[in-house]
Write a protein that holds these residues in place. Structure first.
Motif, PDB file in Angstrom:
ATOM      1  N   LEU A 127      32.378  44.647  44.953  1.00  0.00           N
ATOM      2  CA  LEU A 127      31.322  44.299  43.998  1.00  0.00           C
ATOM      3  C   LEU A 127      30.005  44.944  44.410  1.00  0.00           C
ATOM      4  O   LEU A 127      29.711  45.088  45.592  1.00  0.00           O
ATOM      5  N   LEU A 128      29.214  45.289  43.396  1.00  0.00           N
ATOM      6  CA  LEU A 128      27.953  45.992  43.617  1.00  0.00           C
ATOM      7  C   LEU A 128      26.853  45.369  42.771  1.00  0.00           C
ATOM      8  O   LEU A 128      27.063  45.014  41.613  1.00  0.00           O
ATOM      9  N   VAL A 161      24.035  35.018  42.754  1.00  0.00           N
ATOM     10  CA  VAL A 161      25.450  35.084  43.087  1.00  0.00           C
ATOM     11  C   VAL A 161      25.577  35.015  44.601  1.00  0.00           C
ATOM     12  O   VAL A 161      25.018  35.851  45.318  1.00  0.00           O
ATOM     13  N   VAL A 162      26.287  34.000  45.086  1.00  0.00           N
ATOM     14  CA  VAL A 162      26.430  33.769  46.517  1.00  0.00           C
ATOM     15  C   VAL A 162      27.907  33.844  46.880  1.00  0.00           C
ATOM     16  O   VAL A 162      28.714  33.043  46.412  1.00  0.00           O
ATOM     17  N   MET A 163      28.278  34.839  47.710  1.00  0.00           N
ATOM     18  CA  MET A 163      29.679  35.059  48.081  1.00  0.00           C
ATOM     19  C   MET A 163      29.782  35.334  49.577  1.00  0.00           C
ATOM     20  O   MET A 163      28.886  35.942  50.170  1.00  0.00           O
ATOM     21  N   ASP A 164      30.889  34.886  50.172  1.00  0.00           N
ATOM     22  CA  ASP A 164      31.133  35.157  51.586  1.00  0.00           C
ATOM     23  C   ASP A 164      31.499  36.610  51.815  1.00  0.00           C
ATOM     24  O   ASP A 164      31.246  37.175  52.873  1.00  0.00           O
ATOM     25  N   GLY A 197      27.790  41.030  42.707  1.00  0.00           N
ATOM     26  CA  GLY A 197      28.139  40.477  44.010  1.00  0.00           C
ATOM     27  C   GLY A 197      27.047  39.695  44.683  1.00  0.00           C
ATOM     28  O   GLY A 197      27.326  38.788  45.478  1.00  0.00           O
ATOM     29  N   TYR A 198      25.769  40.014  44.376  1.00  0.00           N
ATOM     30  CA  TYR A 198      24.685  39.394  45.148  1.00  0.00           C
ATOM     31  C   TYR A 198      23.365  39.350  44.378  1.00  0.00           C
ATOM     32  O   TYR A 198      22.305  39.679  44.899  1.00  0.00           O
ATOM     33  N   CYS A 199      23.456  38.942  43.117  1.00  0.00           N
ATOM     34  CA  CYS A 199      22.250  38.807  42.296  1.00  0.00           C
ATOM     35  C   CYS A 199      21.216  37.931  43.015  1.00  0.00           C
ATOM     36  O   CYS A 199      21.533  36.846  43.502  1.00  0.00           O
ATOM     37  N   ARG A 258      34.604  40.454  38.829  1.00  0.00           N
ATOM     38  CA  ARG A 258      34.576  39.364  39.802  1.00  0.00           C
ATOM     39  C   ARG A 258      35.479  38.222  39.360  1.00  0.00           C
ATOM     40  O   ARG A 258      36.222  37.645  40.161  1.00  0.00           O
ATOM     41  N   GLY A 259      35.439  37.892  38.095  1.00  0.00           N
ATOM     42  CA  GLY A 259      36.284  36.813  37.599  1.00  0.00           C
ATOM     43  C   GLY A 259      37.757  37.105  37.726  1.00  0.00           C
ATOM     44  O   GLY A 259      38.547  36.222  38.071  1.00  0.00           O
ATOM     45  N   LEU A 260      38.161  38.342  37.460  1.00  0.00           N
ATOM     46  CA  LEU A 260      39.570  38.714  37.516  1.00  0.00           C
ATOM     47  C   LEU A 260      40.104  38.784  38.946  1.00  0.00           C
ATOM     48  O   LEU A 260      41.264  38.458  39.194  1.00  0.00           O
ATOM     49  N   VAL A 261      39.268  39.211  39.881  1.00  0.00           N
ATOM     50  CA  VAL A 261      39.732  39.472  41.245  1.00  0.00           C
ATOM     51  C   VAL A 261      39.372  38.368  42.223  1.00  0.00           C
ATOM     52  O   VAL A 261      40.169  38.002  43.099  1.00  0.00           O
ATOM     53  N   PHE A 262      38.176  37.778  42.092  1.00  0.00           N
ATOM     54  CA  PHE A 262      37.689  36.829  43.094  1.00  0.00           C
ATOM     55  C   PHE A 262      37.763  35.370  42.648  1.00  0.00           C
ATOM     56  O   PHE A 262      37.787  34.477  43.493  1.00  0.00           O
ATOM     57  N   GLY A 263      37.758  35.131  41.341  1.00  0.00           N
ATOM     58  CA  GLY A 263      37.834  33.755  40.878  1.00  0.00           C
ATOM     59  C   GLY A 263      36.776  33.426  39.851  1.00  0.00           C
ATOM     60  O   GLY A 263      35.928  34.259  39.510  1.00  0.00           O
ATOM     61  N   PRO A 264      36.798  32.198  39.320  1.00  0.00           N
ATOM     62  CA  PRO A 264      35.900  31.811  38.230  1.00  0.00           C
ATOM     63  C   PRO A 264      34.429  31.835  38.637  1.00  0.00           C
ATOM     64  O   PRO A 264      34.073  31.641  39.795  1.00  0.00           O
ATOM     65  N   GLU A 265      33.585  32.050  37.645  1.00  0.00           N
ATOM     66  CA  GLU A 265      32.148  32.210  37.849  1.00  0.00           C
ATOM     67  C   GLU A 265      31.507  31.024  38.549  1.00  0.00           C
ATOM     68  O   GLU A 265      30.610  31.190  39.391  1.00  0.00           O
ATOM     69  N   GLU A 266      31.943  29.820  38.215  1.00  0.00           N
ATOM     70  CA  GLU A 266      31.292  28.634  38.783  1.00  0.00           C
ATOM     71  C   GLU A 266      31.418  28.552  40.307  1.00  0.00           C
ATOM     72  O   GLU A 266      30.676  27.804  40.958  1.00  0.00           O
ATOM     73  N   ARG A 267      32.316  29.296  40.896  1.00  0.00           N
ATOM     74  CA  ARG A 267      32.450  29.300  42.352  1.00  0.00           C
ATOM     75  C   ARG A 267      31.322  30.067  43.032  1.00  0.00           C
ATOM     76  O   ARG A 267      31.026  29.831  44.203  1.00  0.00           O
ATOM     77  N   PHE A 268      30.678  30.980  42.297  1.00  0.00           N
ATOM     78  CA  PHE A 268      29.746  31.894  42.945  1.00  0.00           C
ATOM     79  C   PHE A 268      28.337  31.908  42.356  1.00  0.00           C
ATOM     80  O   PHE A 268      27.390  32.284  43.048  1.00  0.00           O
ATOM     81  N   VAL A 269      28.174  31.534  41.098  1.00  0.00           N
ATOM     82  CA  VAL A 269      26.879  31.635  40.434  1.00  0.00           C
ATOM     83  C   VAL A 269      26.099  30.337  40.618  1.00  0.00           C
ATOM     84  O   VAL A 269      26.601  29.249  40.314  1.00  0.00           O
ATOM     85  N   ARG A 270      24.881  30.455  41.126  1.00  0.00           N
ATOM     86  CA  ARG A 270      24.013  29.310  41.395  1.00  0.00           C
ATOM     87  C   ARG A 270      22.764  29.403  40.519  1.00  0.00           C
ATOM     88  O   ARG A 270      21.916  30.268  40.722  1.00  0.00           O
TER      89      ARG A 270
END
Length: 383
Positions: free
Chosen positions: A283-284, A271-274, A288-290, A160-172
């Motif tokens: 992602l699985l 993990v919250v992603m559009d 992708g959706y913890c 996720r970090g390599l393809v979608f961006g840094p962790e802080e964008r998605f992990v709550r």
């Protein structure tokens, strides 16, 4: 003619191993890469609910898993001196089926290892994709090209970090941190546990077998906690600082924690992603959706997500664009429901001493919650 058959799966956890099984079942050629030198052995007991049981059944694993069922009995709540003041019924915190995570992982690996290629002791360091495939650079092995890449590498997903961006964008973060480890069952617990709660903290210990090992967990509330995820000594110091001065068995648990070989520490987070897809990468599970451990749904989501992803790829004959869109369409309502449960669980996690009335309500409503699944398991290809 099925296309895109060569699939790299990053992560040999529950999600990755289940996906490897189903991809092979549908005629794909999965390769699994795992940072650890072998399938991981640690972890707590994990729950199964609803359609996850159907996935196990379709893998011919339901009965073997039932044989491992470690579902706990009631948990006694104790005060600082160890005096019992309430009993939490098992229905409050257990799923339909509960097994040790390590044993489940071994079962899944045994089911899939002859059908997949495994690259242990390695991880992905770079990803480049084009319209025809994905070029993957590994930390240790030579670079390779795959048709598709699946990130099933958990909350702190490298993919996720390599393809979608840094962790802080998605992990709550949900404001709770947890340490888990095994220890001698010196309390003689047998398919039961004890739970100690103080403001913003909780400690519990439980065991399947009075003569074997027990598992302990130390939870505490914290926001914005920073630490090195790979420095176990620092993590244990943080936990010890938070629990110094607490009663019950906490001093003994802290001593056992320092000697544990399977210590694990992390935040309860979601993990919250559009979207869970980007080109040929998807992602699985937790990557992708913890839904957070407070949901009690993570294992079920991993199993069902893997089954659905493989099934949609098979149904679309490898057309990843169509399959990934269908995968998101099926799983999104399910994930939304379970993340809501995770947030609710975090809000009431450090429960004060409950009245009997509260316990009765929890016991009455918990079984109903296990049936509020938001997705029905499609029939892709049942043997």
């Amino acid at each position: 003619m099925t296309t895109n058959k060569n699939v790299l799966i990053s992560g040999a956890g529950i999600a990755g191993l289940t996906l490897a099984y189903w991809l092979d079942h549908h005629g794909f050629r999965p390769t699994v890469i795992e940072r650890a030198p072998h399938v991981r052995h640690g972890g707590y007991a994990v729950d199964f609910r609803g359609e996850a049981l159907d996935v196990l059944d379709r893998m011919d694993l339901l009965e073997p898993v039932r044989a491992l069922d470690a579902a706990m009995g009631d948990a006694a709540m104790v005060d600082a001196e160890g005096r019992q003041y309430a009993v939490l019924p098992a229905a409050v915190f257990a799923g339909d089926l509960e097994v040790p995570k390590a044993k489940l992982t071994q079962l899944l690996y045994a089911a899939a290892r002859e059908r997949s290629e495994y690259l242990f002791g390695d991880s992905i360091s770079a990803v480049e994709q084009d319209s025809c495939g994905v070029d993957v650079t590994f930390e240790n092995g030579p670079p390779r090209r795959f048709d598709l890449l699946v990130g099933a590498d958990g909350l702190h997903s490298r993919t996720r970090g390599l393809v979608f961006g840094p962790e802080e964008r998605f992990v709550r973060s949900l404001g709770i941190h947890t340490a888990i480890f095994s220890l001698p069952n010196y309390l003689g617990l047998h398919r039961t546990g004890q739970l100690y709660v103080s403001p913003g903290k909780a400690a519990n210990m439980f065991a399947d077998d009075a003569g074997g090992r027990a598992r302990a967990a130390l939870h505490f509330a914290a926001e914005g906690l920073e630490y090195d995820r790979y420095d176990i000594t620092e993590q244990q110091h943080i936990v010890a600082e938070r629990f110094t001065g607490e009663g019950w068995e906490v001093p003994r648990l802290l001593a056992e924690m320092r000697a544990a070989e399977d210590f694990w520490f992390d935040a309860n987070a979601q993990v919250v992603m559009d979207t869970w897809t980007s080109g040929r990468v998807v992602l699985l599970g937790d990557a992708g959706y913890c839904a957070a451990p407070t949901s009690g749904r993570g294992t079920s989501q991993a199993l069902i997500g893997a089954y659905v992803l493989a099934g949609e790829l098979a149904q679309a004959r490898g057309n990843h664009t169509a399959a990934f869109a269908a995968y998101e369409n099926v799983m999104r309502p399910f994930v939304t429901e379970h993340q809501a449960v995770g947030r609710e669980g975090a809000e009431r996690f450090f429960m004060p001493a409950p009245t009997q009335e509260v316990l009765d309500v929890l016991a009455a409503t918990a079984p109903e919650r296990t049936r509020t699944e938001a997705v029905r398991l499609p029939d892709y290809a049942v043997r």
